[in-house]
Design an enzyme around this catalytic site. Structure first.
Site, PDB file in Angstrom:
ATOM      1  N   ARG A  16       0.812  -1.220   0.000  1.00 45.18           N
ATOM      2  CA  ARG A  16       0.000   0.000   0.000  1.00 45.18           C
ATOM      3  C   ARG A  16       0.847   1.273   0.000  1.00 45.18           C
ATOM      4  O   ARG A  16       0.445   2.300   0.539  1.00 45.18           O
ATOM      5  CB  ARG A  16      -0.969  -0.012   1.190  1.00 45.18           C
ATOM      6  CG  ARG A  16      -2.047  -1.089   1.066  1.00 45.18           C
ATOM      7  CD  ARG A  16      -2.964  -1.094   2.262  1.00 45.18           C
ATOM      8  NE  ARG A  16      -2.293  -1.629   3.437  1.00 45.18           N
ATOM      9  CZ  ARG A  16      -2.699  -1.499   4.681  1.00 45.18           C
ATOM     10  NH1 ARG A  16      -3.804  -0.819   4.921  1.00 45.18           N
ATOM     11  NH2 ARG A  16      -2.031  -2.024   5.684  1.00 45.18           N
ATOM     12  N   GLU A  17       2.022   1.214  -0.637  1.00 42.09           N
ATOM     13  CA  GLU A  17       2.916   2.379  -0.614  1.00 42.09           C
ATOM     14  C   GLU A  17       2.263   3.611  -1.238  1.00 42.09           C
ATOM     15  O   GLU A  17       2.396   4.722  -0.714  1.00 42.09           O
ATOM     16  CB  GLU A  17       4.221   2.074  -1.387  1.00 42.09           C
ATOM     17  CG  GLU A  17       5.105   1.018  -0.754  1.00 42.09           C
ATOM     18  CD  GLU A  17       4.778  -0.406  -1.243  1.00 42.09           C
ATOM     19  OE1 GLU A  17       3.637  -0.647  -1.698  1.00 42.09           O
ATOM     20  OE2 GLU A  17       5.665  -1.269  -1.162  1.00 42.09           O
ATOM     21  N   LEU A  18       1.578   3.409  -2.358  1.00 40.51           N
ATOM     22  CA  LEU A  18       0.997   4.572  -3.034  1.00 40.51           C
ATOM     23  C   LEU A  18      -0.131   5.177  -2.203  1.00 40.51           C
ATOM     24  O   LEU A  18      -0.270   6.391  -2.093  1.00 40.51           O
ATOM     25  CB  LEU A  18       0.481   4.191  -4.424  1.00 40.51           C
ATOM     26  CG  LEU A  18      -0.083   5.388  -5.198  1.00 40.51           C
ATOM     27  CD1 LEU A  18       1.015   6.382  -5.544  1.00 40.51           C
ATOM     28  CD2 LEU A  18      -0.804   4.948  -6.465  1.00 40.51           C
ATOM     29  N   LYS A  19      -0.926   4.308  -1.613  1.00 33.42           N
ATOM     30  CA  LYS A  19      -2.011   4.795  -0.759  1.00 33.42           C
ATOM     31  C   LYS A  19      -1.442   5.687   0.350  1.00 33.42           C
ATOM     32  O   LYS A  19      -1.893   6.808   0.561  1.00 33.42           O
ATOM     33  CB  LYS A  19      -2.753   3.602  -0.156  1.00 33.42           C
ATOM     34  CG  LYS A  19      -3.682   3.964   0.988  1.00 33.42           C
ATOM     35  CD  LYS A  19      -4.051   2.726   1.802  1.00 33.42           C
ATOM     36  CE  LYS A  19      -4.648   3.095   3.139  1.00 33.42           C
ATOM     37  NZ  LYS A  19      -5.952   3.724   3.050  1.00 33.42           N
ATOM     38  N   LYS A 116     -19.805   2.636  -9.371  1.00 37.02           N
ATOM     39  CA  LYS A 116     -19.148   1.345  -9.538  1.00 37.02           C
ATOM     40  C   LYS A 116     -18.666   1.083 -10.961  1.00 37.02           C
ATOM     41  O   LYS A 116     -19.336   1.387 -11.921  1.00 37.02           O
ATOM     42  CB  LYS A 116     -20.121   0.234  -9.159  1.00 37.02           C
ATOM     43  CG  LYS A 116     -20.178  -0.037  -7.680  1.00 37.02           C
ATOM     44  CD  LYS A 116     -21.344  -0.922  -7.347  1.00 37.02           C
ATOM     45  CE  LYS A 116     -21.335  -2.183  -8.151  1.00 37.02           C
ATOM     46  NZ  LYS A 116     -20.155  -3.010  -7.885  1.00 37.02           N
ATOM     47  N   ARG A 521      -8.809   4.323  -0.976  1.00 36.82           N
ATOM     48  CA  ARG A 521      -9.574   3.387  -0.158  1.00 36.82           C
ATOM     49  C   ARG A 521      -9.356   1.975  -0.692  1.00 36.82           C
ATOM     50  O   ARG A 521      -9.548   1.691  -1.874  1.00 36.82           O
ATOM     51  CB  ARG A 521     -11.043   3.756  -0.173  1.00 36.82           C
ATOM     52  CG  ARG A 521     -11.844   2.774   0.581  1.00 36.82           C
ATOM     53  CD  ARG A 521     -13.111   3.320   1.187  1.00 36.82           C
ATOM     54  NE  ARG A 521     -13.891   2.162   1.586  1.00 36.82           N
ATOM     55  CZ  ARG A 521     -13.825   1.613   2.789  1.00 36.82           C
ATOM     56  NH1 ARG A 521     -13.081   2.152   3.723  1.00 36.82           N
ATOM     57  NH2 ARG A 521     -14.527   0.535   3.063  1.00 36.82           N
ATOM     58  N   GLU A 611     -25.593  -4.769  -6.502  1.00 35.18           N
ATOM     59  CA  GLU A 611     -24.253  -4.891  -7.055  1.00 35.18           C
ATOM     60  C   GLU A 611     -23.985  -6.248  -7.701  1.00 35.18           C
ATOM     61  O   GLU A 611     -23.192  -6.358  -8.624  1.00 35.18           O
ATOM     62  CB  GLU A 611     -23.308  -4.710  -5.871  1.00 35.18           C
ATOM     63  CG  GLU A 611     -21.966  -4.238  -6.173  1.00 35.18           C
ATOM     64  CD  GLU A 611     -21.223  -3.988  -4.853  1.00 35.18           C
ATOM     65  OE1 GLU A 611     -21.678  -3.149  -4.060  1.00 35.18           O
ATOM     66  OE2 GLU A 611     -20.212  -4.659  -4.644  1.00 35.18           O
ATOM     67  N   CYS A 649     -28.251   0.449   0.389  1.00 38.35           N
ATOM     68  CA  CYS A 649     -27.854   1.846   0.245  1.00 38.35           C
ATOM     69  C   CYS A 649     -27.340   2.187  -1.138  1.00 38.35           C
ATOM     70  O   CYS A 649     -26.161   2.147  -1.394  1.00 38.35           O
ATOM     71  CB  CYS A 649     -26.859   2.267   1.307  1.00 38.35           C
ATOM     72  SG  CYS A 649     -25.616   1.081   1.754  1.00 38.35           S
ATOM     73  N   HIS A 700     -23.444  10.619   4.857  1.00 41.11           N
ATOM     74  CA  HIS A 700     -22.078  10.763   4.339  1.00 41.11           C
ATOM     75  C   HIS A 700     -21.546  12.170   4.541  1.00 41.11           C
ATOM     76  O   HIS A 700     -20.386  12.447   4.303  1.00 41.11           O
ATOM     77  CB  HIS A 700     -22.037  10.405   2.843  1.00 41.11           C
ATOM     78  CG  HIS A 700     -22.557   9.031   2.578  1.00 41.11           C
ATOM     79  ND1 HIS A 700     -23.878   8.789   2.318  1.00 41.11           N
ATOM     80  CD2 HIS A 700     -21.951   7.832   2.596  1.00 41.11           C
ATOM     81  CE1 HIS A 700     -24.064   7.493   2.167  1.00 41.11           C
ATOM     82  NE2 HIS A 700     -22.908   6.888   2.334  1.00 41.11           N
TER      83      HIS A 700
HETATM   84  N1  GLN Z   1     -25.878  -1.909   9.597  1.00 41.00           N
HETATM   85  C1  GLN Z   1     -24.814  -1.302   8.875  1.00 41.00           C
HETATM   86  C2  GLN Z   1     -24.403   0.003   9.535  1.00 41.00           C
HETATM   87  O1  GLN Z   1     -25.221   0.670  10.056  1.00 41.00           O
HETATM   88  C3  GLN Z   1     -25.196  -1.059   7.427  1.00 41.00           C
HETATM   89  C4  GLN Z   1     -24.025  -0.539   6.630  1.00 41.00           C
HETATM   90  C5  GLN Z   1     -24.288  -0.399   5.136  1.00 41.00           C
HETATM   91  O2  GLN Z   1     -25.394  -0.312   4.699  1.00 41.00           O
HETATM   92  N2  GLN Z   1     -23.273  -0.369   4.336  1.00 41.00           N
HETATM   93  O3  GLN Z   1     -23.268   0.391   9.530  1.00 41.00           O
HETATM   94 ZN    ZN Z   2     -26.308   1.649   4.025  1.00 41.06          ZN
END
Ligand code: GLN
Ligand code: ZN
Length: 763
Positions: A16-19, A116, A521, A611, A649, A700
């Site tokens: 992970r040097e670049l990170k 993604k 990440r 996904e 999510c 977020h």
């Molecule tokens: N239960 C998880 C949290 O609250 C759900 C996380 C997610 O949706 N990625 O962290």
């Molecule tokens: Zn979520």
């Protein structure tokens, strides 16, 4: 002679040097020059590894300081206006501002959207195009990296994202579709090719993963036009890659493109090889991606060699390249860095370095004959054989149970309407019940204690005690805020998949098996190598403890079978659905024990449900058929009064809403706030029958939502749903937030819920 090549390589650094260097640069601990120097060193190390593994044909330009799609936008000067780019060469400051947003000296711009990369867990920065978008070569990185390798005596094939895929990855917010910009884009690509030719390059690689997806006529026509233009632009030889699936109905169009070499995915697209061989024009080189770039298992060299030999019979060794199914970006660097993996498991593994060795071995086998690689063939089949019979991997009891509880027709005892009634009696929740998604702030203290118990500097006992204290104060906190359904807070969990994987049999962990998720990440997916069993309860004790502290219902919190499968490296010796099936059965036991321990509400998180969706529409039906059943199996044994929640999510539900309904969770919580409930459009045309908690604020961001905003959002939701269906919750877990902010946001949420109850005449 057949030739070995790779089409993409990891870049975060074997350790992970670049990170780490990039993060130091962001903290202003090293200069831009310092960071660039780390890039130089990493690329040299990569070339050395590739040479050492015997790869003949190397690439350049696949290295990136953040993301290869953002690199393309920089190369082409497609920089959104809000980043205040002056139009010269794109520098680090602009580049990272797009990647991460920027807040300094009165400037406050959010990061560009990230999404993604096809069906991988890699995320790219979405290009944005505006009306009259101009493209012009605005970054020297590609040319510099070609020269750098050339100066080191290595002739490389520079890698670009192909023009049509680049456009299709992007968005045009203003009007029209990204393909409207093809003509002006092609001029810039032509300029790039001419520059590469001037530098002395002979080949250029153009990645076109969209060629394995459903394309409409306009996109197909764009390909024809684009490659005619690129052909005319220079005399560079054009190599097009098509990872992640089959060309399918795009095959005829693709083989008619004026290109010199075509890569195909011969792992996911194993069935297309014959058709491609039959259709391939006589002058075109075929790069067969026989080594799986999406997984960590050793190649079945015998099977790959047979496939390659068949191809060689048809088109000759001279027109055959041997490579991986996709870029090696999606696998870790080197198995030999792993010191703790048991040797039985180690011999089944292949990371990037081993995969390159497999590529070169297979190439030798083609060129020099089987005998030349006989020991490798024997070792590979012995490894396959030992995996087939290894007792540690096979649990007869699991297989018996899979027969008893197959992945068909699993489900709750009664229909939702009946369950709703008994759940209402059991839980006595108000209209618009409030809850959270599971995790509460993971403070520095929580992380420090976890690290400490890991290294042994505190005892397990004192750690357990610490976690219980956190739970107790979290329960008090939620009571004081006035939430209706509480959670224990997930303080004991580092990662929602790793936590369960570490408690289940059949999973293993690496030390350095990091892969890039986005930018700096990185994730270290667990390896699912054997049958999955739950040797002991995983969450029951702490969930029970949390419930014992309060008269309010506490939600048990589990990660679902699809998400665990999706975020791990899964075994390749059985179909994916069987692995998910086994995980579902293990989780079913957990659910039943949670219920027996007095938990009346249980949430099964499935953030990766969408996904796992295949790229081709025609494959969706088969995926959803087993995915939905795997989820249902987890909760199929609980009583009617036990309320099952799930959480997802992402904001695009439109094409999966029917499958979400089929999950038949009593309550679904989803991310919606960033798109201001746009997502509920999906519910306008589709009658969602169960309960749903559209996230009312974005976790977020540190922003605390005003009450009126929450009320307005729920009003909007009530246009599409009945008030009794609606729950009120944040849009995801709160683990990245801090406590003061969390108190403020959740209190406002509770006040808003009360106001709404008054308004809609609830209890
Ligand atoms: N239960 C998880 C949290 O609250 C759900 C996380 C997610 O949706 N990625 O962290
Ligand atoms: Zn979520």
């Amino acid at each position: 002679m057949a030739k070995s090549t790779i089409i993409g390589f990891p870049r975060i650094g074997a350790y992970r040097e670049l990170k780490f260097a990039t993060e130091r640069y962001w903290r202003e601990e090293i200069s831009a020059e310092g960071l660039k120097q780390v890039g130089v060193e990493q690329r040299a190390a990569h070339r050395a590894m590739q040479k050492d593994a015997g790869i003949e044909s190397l690439i350049s330009g696949d290295f990136s300081f953040y993301d290869q799609v953002l690199d393309m936008s920089a190369l082409l000067g497609a920089i959104p206006v809000r980043y205040g780019w002056g139009g010269g060469m794109v520098c680090f400051q602009t580049y990272f501002a797009i990647a991460r947003g920027e807040q300094r000296g009165g400037v406050d711009v959010p990061a560009a959207e990230m999404t993604k990369w096809f069906d991988t867990n890699y995320h790219y920065i979405v290009p944005e195009f505006e009306k009259g978008q101009k493209f012009k070569v605005s970054c020297e990185k590609l040319f510099r990296e070609y020269r750098e390798a050339a100066d080191a005596g290595v002739e490389t094939r520079p890698v670009l994202i192909g023009p049509v895929s680049y456009l299709l990855l992007g968005k045009d917010h203003e009007n029209g579709t990204p393909l409207d910009h093809l003509d002006s884009l092609l001029e810039a690509y032509a300029e790039v090719l001419r520059r590469l030719e001037e530098e002395g390059a002979q080949w250029v690689q153009l990645d076109e993963p969209f060629l394995v997806t459903d394309l409409d006529d306009r996109a197909k026509a764009a390909y024809v036009k684009a490659y005619a233009a690129l052909r005319a632009a220079s005399s560079l030889k054009l190599f097009v890659t098509t990872p992640f699936g089959e060309l399918g109905d795009n095959l005829d169009m693709v083989v008619a493109l004026p290109i010199d070499a075509l890569h195909i995915d011969a792992v996911r697209g194993a069935n297309q090889v014959e058709a491609v061989l039959a259709a391939l024009p006589e002058t075109m080189i075929l790069a067969l991606g026989v080594v799986n770039g999406r997984n960590v298992w050793r190649n079945n060299l015998e099977a790959s060699l047979q496939l390659l030999e068949r191809a060689a019979m048809k088109i000759g060794n001279n027109r055959l390249w041997v490579t991986s199914s996709c870029s090696l970006l999606h696998v870790p660097y080197n198995v030999s860095s792993e010191k703790n993996i048991p040797s039985s498991l180690r011999k089944w593994l292949a990371f990037a370095y081993q995969k390159m060795e497999e590529i070169t071995t297979l190439t030798r086998g083609l060129n020099e004959g089987r005998d030349a690689i006989a020991p490798a063939l024997v070792a590979s089949s012995q490894a396959m054989e030992s995996r087939k019979v290894a007792q540690a991997l096979h649990e007869p009891a699991v297989h018996e149970r899979m027969v008893e509880q197959p992945l068909i027709s699993a489900g709750r005892a009664s229909p939702f309407a009946k369950r709703r009634e008994v759940q209402q009696k059991a839980l006595e929740l108000p209209l618009f019940p409030t809850t959270t998604i599971g995790s509460f702030p993971q403070t520095a203290e929580v992380r420090k204690k976890r690290a400490a118990v890991h290294t042994g500097s505190i005892t397990q006992e004192s750690y357990d005690h610490f976690v219980k204290e956190q739970i107790a104060s979290c329960i008090k906190f939620q009571e004081s805020v006035g939430l209706d359904v509480l959670v224990h807070g997930e303080f004991e969990r580092n990662d929602m998949v790793e936590f369960f994987a570490s408690k289940l049999k059949g999973f293993a962990f690496t030390e350095h098996g990091w892969v890039q998720s986005y930018g700096t990440r990185v994730v270290k997916p667990p390896l699912i190598y054997g049958d999955v069993l739950r040797p002991a309860p995983m969450t029951v004790e702490l969930s029970h403890y949390a419930q014992s502290l309060t008269p309010k219902p506490v939600k048990g919190m589990l990660t679902g079978p699809l998400t665990i499968t999706q975020w791990s490296f899964v075994r390749d010796d059985q179909p994916r659905h069987e692995t998910a099936h086994q995980i579902a059965l293990a989780l079913q036991d957990e659910v039943l024990e949670l219920e027996a321990a007095g938990l009346k509400v249980i949430q099964i998180d499935e953030p990766a449900f969408r996904e796992g969706m295949p790229l081709r529409r025609s494959a969706w039906g088969a995926y959803f058929a087993w995915a939905v059943q795997a989820f249902r199996l987890v909760s199929s044994g609980v009583r009617d009064e036990t309320q099952i929640h799930t959480h997802m999510c992402y904001s695009d539900f439109n094409n999966i809403i029917a499958s979400i309904k089929d999950l038949d969770a009593d309550v679904l919580s989803i991310e919606t706030s960033r798109s201001q409930m746009e997502l509920l459009d999906a519910f306008a045309t589709f009658h969602y029958p169960n309960q749903i908690g559209p996230g009312v604020y974005d976790i977020h961001s540190p922003r605390v939502p005003p009450e009126e905003e929450i009320v307005t959002l729920i009003d909007k939701a009530c246009e599409k749903l009945e008030p009794w269906q609606v729950w009120i919750n944040p849009d995801c877990g709160l683990k990245t937030r801090d406590w003061p902010e969390t108190r403020l946001s959740l209190s406002r949420m509770v006040v808003a819920a009360k106001a709404l109850r008054g308004k809609y005449g609830g209890l």
